[in-house]
Design a protein around this motif. Structure first.
Motif, PDB file in Angstrom:
ATOM      1  N   ASN A 183      -1.660 -35.957 -20.480  1.00 12.00           N
ATOM      2  CA  ASN A 183      -2.419 -37.182 -19.843  1.00 12.00           C
ATOM      3  C   ASN A 183      -3.606 -36.446 -18.606  1.00 12.00           C
ATOM      4  OD1 ASN A 183      -0.897 -39.161 -20.954  1.00 12.00           O
ATOM      5  ND2 ASN A 183       0.656 -39.213 -19.311  1.00 12.00           N
ATOM      6  N   SER A 184      -3.227 -35.311 -18.252  1.00 11.35           N
ATOM      7  CA  SER A 184      -4.126 -34.916 -17.327  1.00 11.35           C
ATOM      8  C   SER A 184      -5.336 -34.270 -17.778  1.00 11.35           C
ATOM      9  CB  SER A 184      -3.227 -33.659 -16.568  1.00 11.35           C
ATOM     10  OG  SER A 184      -4.279 -32.968 -15.611  1.00 11.35           O
ATOM     11  N   ILE A 185      -5.111 -33.800 -18.979  1.00 10.81           N
ATOM     12  CA  ILE A 185      -6.562 -33.529 -19.662  1.00 10.81           C
ATOM     13  C   ILE A 185      -7.356 -34.479 -20.322  1.00 10.81           C
ATOM     14  CG2 ILE A 185      -7.203 -32.193 -21.885  1.00 10.81           C
ATOM     15  CD1 ILE A 185      -4.983 -30.098 -21.572  1.00 10.81           C
ATOM     16  N   THR A 186      -6.592 -35.670 -20.699  1.00  8.97           N
ATOM     17  CA  THR A 186      -7.381 -36.838 -21.001  1.00  8.97           C
ATOM     18  C   THR A 186      -8.195 -37.433 -19.920  1.00  8.97           C
ATOM     19  OG1 THR A 186      -5.831 -37.268 -22.764  1.00  8.97           O
ATOM     20  CG2 THR A 186      -7.372 -39.001 -22.194  1.00  8.97           C
ATOM     21  N   ASN A 187      -7.636 -37.415 -18.715  1.00  9.58           N
ATOM     22  CA  ASN A 187      -8.337 -37.886 -17.521  1.00  9.58           C
ATOM     23  C   ASN A 187      -9.389 -37.050 -17.217  1.00  9.58           C
ATOM     24  OD1 ASN A 187      -6.373 -40.045 -17.445  1.00  9.58           O
ATOM     25  ND2 ASN A 187      -5.126 -39.010 -16.120  1.00  9.58           N
ATOM     26  N   ASN A 188      -9.371 -35.990 -17.335  1.00  7.81           N
ATOM     27  CA  ASN A 188     -10.141 -34.762 -16.739  1.00  7.81           C
ATOM     28  C   ASN A 188     -11.573 -34.994 -17.759  1.00  7.81           C
ATOM     29  OD1 ASN A 188      -8.924 -33.757 -14.514  1.00  7.81           O
ATOM     30  ND2 ASN A 188      -8.152 -32.039 -16.040  1.00  7.81           N
ATOM     31  N   LEU A 189     -11.145 -35.120 -19.165  1.00  7.32           N
ATOM     32  CA  LEU A 189     -12.230 -35.287 -20.012  1.00  7.32           C
ATOM     33  C   LEU A 189     -13.142 -36.497 -19.805  1.00  7.32           C
ATOM     34  CD1 LEU A 189     -10.616 -33.893 -23.367  1.00  7.32           C
ATOM     35  CD2 LEU A 189     -12.665 -33.079 -22.131  1.00  7.32           C
ATOM     36  N   ILE A 190     -12.190 -37.858 -19.538  1.00  6.93           N
ATOM     37  CA  ILE A 190     -12.792 -39.048 -19.406  1.00  6.93           C
ATOM     38  C   ILE A 190     -13.622 -38.966 -18.216  1.00  6.93           C
ATOM     39  CG2 ILE A 190     -12.366 -41.409 -18.707  1.00  6.93           C
ATOM     40  CD1 ILE A 190      -9.988 -41.355 -20.458  1.00  6.93           C
ATOM     41  N   ASP A 191     -13.181 -38.243 -16.937  1.00 10.83           N
ATOM     42  CA  ASP A 191     -13.842 -38.358 -15.887  1.00 10.83           C
ATOM     43  C   ASP A 191     -15.095 -37.384 -15.821  1.00 10.83           C
ATOM     44  OD1 ASP A 191     -12.171 -39.631 -14.421  1.00 10.83           O
ATOM     45  OD2 ASP A 191     -10.891 -37.690 -13.587  1.00 10.83           O
ATOM     46  N   ALA A 192     -15.253 -36.335 -16.605  1.00 14.61           N
ATOM     47  CA  ALA A 192     -16.372 -35.498 -16.976  1.00 14.61           C
ATOM     48  C   ALA A 192     -17.062 -36.332 -17.869  1.00 14.61           C
ATOM     49  CB  ALA A 192     -15.970 -33.997 -17.785  1.00 14.61           C
ATOM     50  N   GLY A 193     -16.920 -37.149 -18.882  1.00 16.89           N
ATOM     51  CA  GLY A 193     -17.833 -37.976 -19.714  1.00 16.89           C
ATOM     52  C   GLY A 193     -18.485 -38.987 -18.644  1.00 16.89           C
ATOM     53  N   THR A 194     -17.515 -39.607 -17.666  1.00 19.17           N
ATOM     54  CA  THR A 194     -18.233 -40.484 -17.120  1.00 19.17           C
ATOM     55  C   THR A 194     -19.336 -39.950 -16.025  1.00 19.17           C
ATOM     56  OG1 THR A 194     -16.151 -41.907 -16.905  1.00 19.17           O
ATOM     57  CG2 THR A 194     -17.720 -42.182 -15.258  1.00 19.17           C
ATOM     58  N   LEU A 195     -18.995 -38.721 -15.480  1.00 21.75           N
ATOM     59  CA  LEU A 195     -19.989 -38.039 -14.635  1.00 21.75           C
ATOM     60  C   LEU A 195     -21.403 -37.732 -15.073  1.00 21.75           C
ATOM     61  CD1 LEU A 195     -17.700 -36.107 -12.241  1.00 21.75           C
ATOM     62  CD2 LEU A 195     -18.954 -38.114 -11.583  1.00 21.75           C
ATOM     63  N   SER A 196     -21.075 -37.129 -16.448  1.00 26.03           N
ATOM     64  CA  SER A 196     -22.069 -36.973 -17.182  1.00 26.03           C
ATOM     65  C   SER A 196     -23.170 -38.013 -17.724  1.00 26.03           C
ATOM     66  CB  SER A 196     -21.970 -35.849 -18.498  1.00 26.03           C
ATOM     67  OG  SER A 196     -21.278 -36.641 -19.319  1.00 26.03           O
ATOM     68  N   ASN A 197     -22.553 -39.251 -17.553  1.00 25.86           N
ATOM     69  CA  ASN A 197     -23.122 -40.229 -17.993  1.00 25.86           C
ATOM     70  C   ASN A 197     -23.949 -41.016 -17.224  1.00 25.86           C
ATOM     71  OD1 ASN A 197     -22.781 -39.991 -20.896  1.00 25.86           O
ATOM     72  ND2 ASN A 197     -20.824 -41.345 -20.793  1.00 25.86           N
ATOM     73  N   ILE A 198     -23.204 -41.182 -15.926  1.00 27.43           N
ATOM     74  CA  ILE A 198     -23.728 -41.955 -14.761  1.00 27.43           C
ATOM     75  C   ILE A 198     -24.883 -40.868 -13.989  1.00 27.43           C
ATOM     76  CG2 ILE A 198     -22.084 -43.582 -14.412  1.00 27.43           C
ATOM     77  CD1 ILE A 198     -21.102 -42.061 -12.194  1.00 27.43           C
ATOM     78  N   ARG A 199     -24.668 -39.753 -13.972  1.00 28.26           N
ATOM     79  CA  ARG A 199     -25.946 -38.862 -13.302  1.00 28.26           C
ATOM     80  C   ARG A 199     -26.145 -39.453 -12.050  1.00 28.26           C
ATOM     81  NH1 ARG A 199     -27.209 -34.388 -16.708  1.00 28.26           N
ATOM     82  NH2 ARG A 199     -28.120 -33.759 -14.575  1.00 28.26           N
ATOM     83  N   GLY A 200     -26.308 -38.368 -11.034  1.00 25.10           N
ATOM     84  CA  GLY A 200     -26.888 -38.597  -9.763  1.00 25.10           C
ATOM     85  C   GLY A 200     -27.710 -37.325  -9.367  1.00 25.10           C
ATOM     86  N   GLY A 201     -28.179 -37.463  -8.102  1.00 23.37           N
ATOM     87  CA  GLY A 201     -28.773 -36.450  -7.583  1.00 23.37           C
ATOM     88  C   GLY A 201     -29.484 -36.669  -6.378  1.00 23.37           C
ATOM     89  N   PHE A 202     -30.384 -35.934  -5.641  1.00 21.77           N
ATOM     90  CA  PHE A 202     -31.002 -35.904  -4.468  1.00 21.77           C
ATOM     91  C   PHE A 202     -32.615 -36.405  -4.737  1.00 21.77           C
ATOM     92  CE2 PHE A 202     -27.698 -32.945  -3.944  1.00 21.77           C
ATOM     93  CZ  PHE A 202     -27.050 -33.319  -2.909  1.00 21.77           C
ATOM     94  N   LEU A 203     -32.956 -37.010  -3.812  1.00 20.41           N
ATOM     95  CA  LEU A 203     -34.386 -37.470  -3.871  1.00 20.41           C
ATOM     96  C   LEU A 203     -34.883 -36.955  -2.598  1.00 20.41           C
ATOM     97  CD1 LEU A 203     -34.398 -41.174  -5.032  1.00 20.41           C
ATOM     98  CD2 LEU A 203     -34.727 -39.245  -6.530  1.00 20.41           C
ATOM     99  N   GLY A 204     -36.262 -36.439  -2.723  1.00 26.59           N
ATOM    100  CA  GLY A 204     -36.981 -35.940  -1.448  1.00 26.59           C
ATOM    101  C   GLY A 204     -37.575 -37.237  -0.760  1.00 26.59           C
ATOM    102  N   LYS A 205     -37.366 -36.952   0.721  1.00 28.52           N
ATOM    103  CA  LYS A 205     -37.601 -38.067   1.610  1.00 28.52           C
ATOM    104  C   LYS A 205     -39.278 -38.583   1.411  1.00 28.52           C
ATOM    105  CE  LYS A 205     -38.463 -35.465   5.758  1.00 28.52           C
ATOM    106  NZ  LYS A 205     -38.141 -35.278   7.099  1.00 28.52           N
ATOM    107  N   ASP A 206     -39.942 -37.795   0.957  1.00 28.14           N
ATOM    108  CA  ASP A 206     -41.310 -38.147   0.681  1.00 28.14           C
ATOM    109  C   ASP A 206     -41.581 -38.934  -0.441  1.00 28.14           C
ATOM    110  OD1 ASP A 206     -42.063 -36.830   3.219  1.00 28.14           O
ATOM    111  OD2 ASP A 206     -42.384 -34.723   2.109  1.00 28.14           O
ATOM    112  N   LEU A 207     -40.636 -39.012  -1.140  1.00 35.07           N
ATOM    113  CA  LEU A 207     -40.907 -39.673  -2.598  1.00 35.07           C
ATOM    114  C   LEU A 207     -40.436 -41.153  -2.249  1.00 35.07           C
ATOM    115  CD1 LEU A 207     -41.541 -39.568  -5.707  1.00 35.07           C
ATOM    116  CD2 LEU A 207     -39.166 -39.214  -6.114  1.00 35.07           C
TER     117      LEU A 207
END
Length: 183
Positions: free
Chosen positions: A40-64
């Motif tokens: 169960n723990s490994i399945t949850n970790n795999l689902i979380d990692a897949g979700t994070l890699s699909n939704i992606r996020g990051g930082f934007l420079g304030k001048d953009l």
């Protein structure tokens, strides 16, 4: 008052005798619980990692300067962005370094599932899964007989526990249930 007779309320269903020699045996659930929790723990970790890699996020420079609100893109469409410093956009965008779900975790999950099947003695032939076409019929019969021995020993332990439970129910009913309903 000379003696208080103990009343037994619980029956013991054992899968294996206790490894440490105490009176309580081990159930099949006690053997499979840590493996199930790890799966169960490994399945949850795999689902979380897949979700994070699909939704992606990051930082934007304030001048953009990107228009606020939801941006939708059609296939092949480009949007204009104001960049006051004149630098390339990739200098103002930094995606979070998130990796894909781990193949090592996936292999470990498969290993634990197979190990749990071995502990529970769930073989493919007893589950109705097809077997190799080259396997002789006598080998198949032998495999079924071996699996049936394990299941018959498990069922005999369940039978002993159920027999003890019915004896307890009989004694409790005999003590507390009157033969004639009270009016």
């Amino acid at each position: 008052l000379i003696k208080i007779n103990a009343i037994q309320y619980y029956a013991c269903y054992t899968f294996l005798p206790s490894p440490d020699g105490t009176f309580l045996g081990m159930g099949l659930g006690q053997l499979l619980l840590p493996i199930n929790a790890a799966c169960n723990s490994i399945t949850n970790n795999l689902i979380d990692a897949g979700t994070l890699s699909n939704i992606r996020g990051g930082f934007l420079g304030k001048d953009l300067r990107i228009p606020k609100g939801d941006l939708s893109f059609n296939a092949g469409e480009w949007k204009l962005v104001n960049n006051t410093l004149g630098q390339p956009i990739q200098n103002s965008i930094f995606p979070l370094p998130i990796s894909e779900p781990s193949q090592t975790l996936m292999a470990l999950l498969q290993f634990l599932i197979e190990f749990g099947k071995q502990i529970a003695n769930v073989s493919d032939i007893l589950m109705g899964n097809p077997i190799s076409a080259q396997m002789p019929a006598t080998s198949v019969v032998t495999l079924v007989e071996q699996g049936a021995k394990v299941f018959s020993s498990i069922l005999s332990r369940v039978y002993e526990g159920l027999k003890a439970e019915f004896k307890i129910l009989y004694a409790l009913n005999r003590k507390y249930i009157s033969l004639y309903p009270q009016r």
